[in-house]
Design an enzyme around this catalytic site. Structure first.
Site, mmCIF file in Angstrom:
data_model
loop_
_atom_site.group_PDB
_atom_site.id
_atom_site.type_symbol
_atom_site.label_atom_id
_atom_site.label_comp_id
_atom_site.label_asym_id
_atom_site.label_seq_id
_atom_site.Cartn_x
_atom_site.Cartn_y
_atom_site.Cartn_z
ATOM 1 N N LYS A 105 -113.299 -30.583 -72.365
ATOM 2 C CA LYS A 105 -113.926 -30.887 -71.083
ATOM 3 C C LYS A 105 -114.863 -32.080 -71.272
ATOM 4 O O LYS A 105 -115.811 -32.026 -72.052
ATOM 5 C CB LYS A 105 -114.709 -29.684 -70.547
ATOM 6 C CG LYS A 105 -115.370 -29.987 -69.204
ATOM 7 C CD LYS A 105 -116.424 -28.964 -68.860
ATOM 8 C CE LYS A 105 -117.269 -29.490 -67.704
ATOM 9 N NZ LYS A 105 -118.462 -28.675 -67.464
ATOM 10 N N GLY A 166 -126.393 -26.420 -62.094
ATOM 11 C CA GLY A 166 -127.513 -25.491 -62.169
ATOM 12 C C GLY A 166 -128.274 -25.284 -60.881
ATOM 13 O O GLY A 166 -129.263 -24.548 -60.855
ATOM 14 N N ALA A 192 -119.717 -26.770 -61.339
ATOM 15 C CA ALA A 192 -121.137 -27.006 -61.061
ATOM 16 C C ALA A 192 -121.517 -26.639 -59.636
ATOM 17 O O ALA A 192 -120.814 -26.956 -58.680
ATOM 18 C CB ALA A 192 -121.550 -28.449 -61.324
ATOM 19 N N GLY A 193 -122.656 -25.952 -59.522
ATOM 20 C CA GLY A 193 -123.253 -25.669 -58.222
ATOM 21 C C GLY A 193 -122.996 -24.291 -57.663
ATOM 22 O O GLY A 193 -123.656 -23.886 -56.704
ATOM 23 N N ASN A 214 -121.489 -21.374 -65.202
ATOM 24 C CA ASN A 214 -122.304 -20.893 -66.298
ATOM 25 C C ASN A 214 -123.607 -20.304 -65.776
ATOM 26 O O ASN A 214 -123.854 -19.096 -65.840
ATOM 27 C CB ASN A 214 -122.555 -22.007 -67.304
ATOM 28 C CG ASN A 214 -123.297 -21.545 -68.555
ATOM 29 O OD1 ASN A 214 -123.564 -22.329 -69.456
ATOM 30 N ND2 ASN A 214 -123.626 -20.263 -68.682
ATOM 31 N N THR A 215 -124.464 -21.166 -65.191
ATOM 32 C CA THR A 215 -125.790 -20.723 -64.771
ATOM 33 C C THR A 215 -125.732 -19.584 -63.762
ATOM 34 O O THR A 215 -126.578 -18.683 -63.795
ATOM 35 C CB THR A 215 -126.580 -21.908 -64.180
ATOM 36 O OG1 THR A 215 -126.524 -23.016 -65.081
ATOM 37 C CG2 THR A 215 -128.031 -21.532 -63.947
#
Length: 270
Positions: A105, A166, A192-193, A214-215
């Site tokens: 990635k 994040g 993301a997001g 992830n977050t």
């Protein structure tokens, strides 16, 4: 009708049953990481090479002792890189550490505060990595032109942001995502997001091939339970997309139950 067994995510030469990709950062420890990944059902696990030990630092806990490459597809990423040269160097190191592993990635950041991608450097790195034999999954802006260019370079998956890394803000521009999906011949994976399960479901309902997060899991009050929720959301969103939702209407001129023949129903003109 497509069966669940035949609804496979194809990325380059590889096939996966799960459409949820999950990161390994920000957990309390590697035990929690492993438990969350297992609960998510993810088969692709992304690892920040600059932040996580997968063998480059002797004597420290190794993530691969908790998440075996024989069970999971390890996806090394270039989080923390701000130039094409740094990103290429990092992924060449990852290839050595993972015995020739080529699925990676790519992300090249442009701003340390908002972590928005630097697209000129991303394009430059993608060209180098593809020439070097890597199978590149690439984090990018939600710009349809840039996304198509990355596909043309030879990236095996294009990964536009839903909102800033994040942030947990969810999908802020579904129209751009749809423009990207309509033109793509490779998987489009939101990266993301995502903040909660409904965000993941919406991404899949739009037609995305998968969601990476992830977050949203690691920073939840109960990461393990959130991992389970995300698995269900991705599956539900995919089912809804394949089923095909009803058209949106301001009101329905055709009632769901027939009114003809009911006592007191208006008579049709002959």
């Amino acid at each position: 009708m497509m069966s669940e067994a035949s609804d496979i995510l194809k990325i380059g030469r590889r096939e996966f049953g799960s459409r949820l990709l999950i990161g390994t950062g920000k957990y309390r420890d590697f035990d929690e990481t492993r438990e969350a990944v297992e609960e998510s059902g993810a088969q692709i696990v992304t690892v920040a090479i600059r932040r996580t030990n997968i063998g480059q630092t002797a004597g420290e806990p190794n993530l691969l002792d908790f998440l075996s490459p024989e069970r999971f597809t390890i996806l090394p990423n270039t989080a923390g890189c701000y130039s094409a040269d740094d990103a290429v160097r990092t992924l060449r190191l990852a290839r050595e550490l993972l015995d020739g592993h080529t699925l990676v990635k790519l992300e090249v950041l442009g701003d340390p505060n908002n972590l928005y991608p630097n697209m000129p450097e991303t394009l430059k790195a993608a060209e180098t990595l593809v020439r070097d034999g890597f199978e590149v999954m690439v984090y990018c802006s939600d710009d349809p032109i840039q996304a198509k260019r990355l596909e043309e370079i030879g990236c095996v998956a294009v990964m536009p942001l839903a909102s800033l890394i994040g942030s947990g803000m969810g999908i802020l521009n579904p129209w751009n995502l749809q423009l990207i999906i309509e033109k793509a011949q490779v998987p489009i994976i939101v990266d993301a997001g995502v903040g909660t399960a409904s965000d993941a479901a919406i991404a899949m309902e739009l037609g995305c091939a998968g969601v990476l997060m992830n977050t949203a899991v690691a920073a939840a009050r109960d990461p393990i339970r959130m991992a389970r929720a995300m698995r269900k959301a991705v599956e539900a969103g995919r089912d809804a997309y394949l089923a095909g939702r009803m058209p949106k209407k301001f009101y329905s001129a055709t009632p769901s139950s027939p009114t003809g023949g009911l006592i007191g129903a208006p008579r049709q003109a002959s």
